[in-house]
Design an enzyme around this catalytic site. Sequence first.
Site, PDB file in Angstrom:
ATOM      1  N   HIS A   1       9.719   5.456   0.622  1.00 58.83           N
ATOM      2  CA  HIS A   1       8.870   5.105  -0.514  1.00 58.83           C
ATOM      3  C   HIS A   1       7.776   6.146  -0.718  1.00 58.83           C
ATOM      4  CE1 HIS A   1       5.456   3.901   1.965  1.00 58.83           C
ATOM      5  NE2 HIS A   1       6.309   3.257   2.749  1.00 58.83           N
TER       6      HIS A   1
ATOM      7  N   GLU B   1       9.771  -2.523   7.330  1.00 54.24           N
ATOM      8  CA  GLU B   1       9.255  -1.551   8.291  1.00 54.24           C
ATOM      9  C   GLU B   1       9.113  -2.198   9.665  1.00 54.24           C
ATOM     10  OE1 GLU B   1       9.068   1.174   9.637  1.00 54.24           O
ATOM     11  OE2 GLU B   1       7.522   2.340   8.612  1.00 54.24           O
TER      12      GLU B   1
END
Length: 195
Positions: A9, A79
Amino acid sequence: MGDLLLVRHGETEWSVSGRHTSWTDLPLTPHGEEQAKSLAPLLSSRIFALALTSPLDRAIRTAELAGITGIEPDPDLYEWDYGGYEGVTTVDIHRTRPDWYLWTDGVPPGPDGHPGESPEQVGRRADRVLARVDAALPDGDVVLVAHAHFLRVLTARRLGLAPAGGRLFQLATGTVSRLSTEHDRPVVAEWNTRP
């Protein structure tokens, strides 16, 4: 057989400051949005047999701005759960634990629902994602939009390394990396690519 593309990202406020960011769902910075948009030319010529993203906004927004269509959120792409180190920088951790290293020491438990993860636990999630990837690769390329530490562990697992082998693959924000094969063996074909 297709290639596996990994998209980290775009930049967030905490990625700039080096704060560990797992479940805290920060938006992209304006620069992070520009990073995501700039990836479109690297991805636009590909048709994806499977497009998966982390359920967090920073990954979904990156996929949208990069022009990836048909994305499906997958909770295994979250994550690494940093537990008690969420929002804390490595520099700050080293003030009390000077020899601490994420890849060998893991993290302390955090608030309810965030016990933290070991490299092996993240590796198990990566293995589940790779099973989905392997089922789709015969039909074409696969793209995953997610987070640095998770994608590093996934890369290690793809290459036959232990999860802690992810320490070998630094991954910058707003980049595309490509895992392919050579002689039917997984290889890194491109890493940290930007337009």
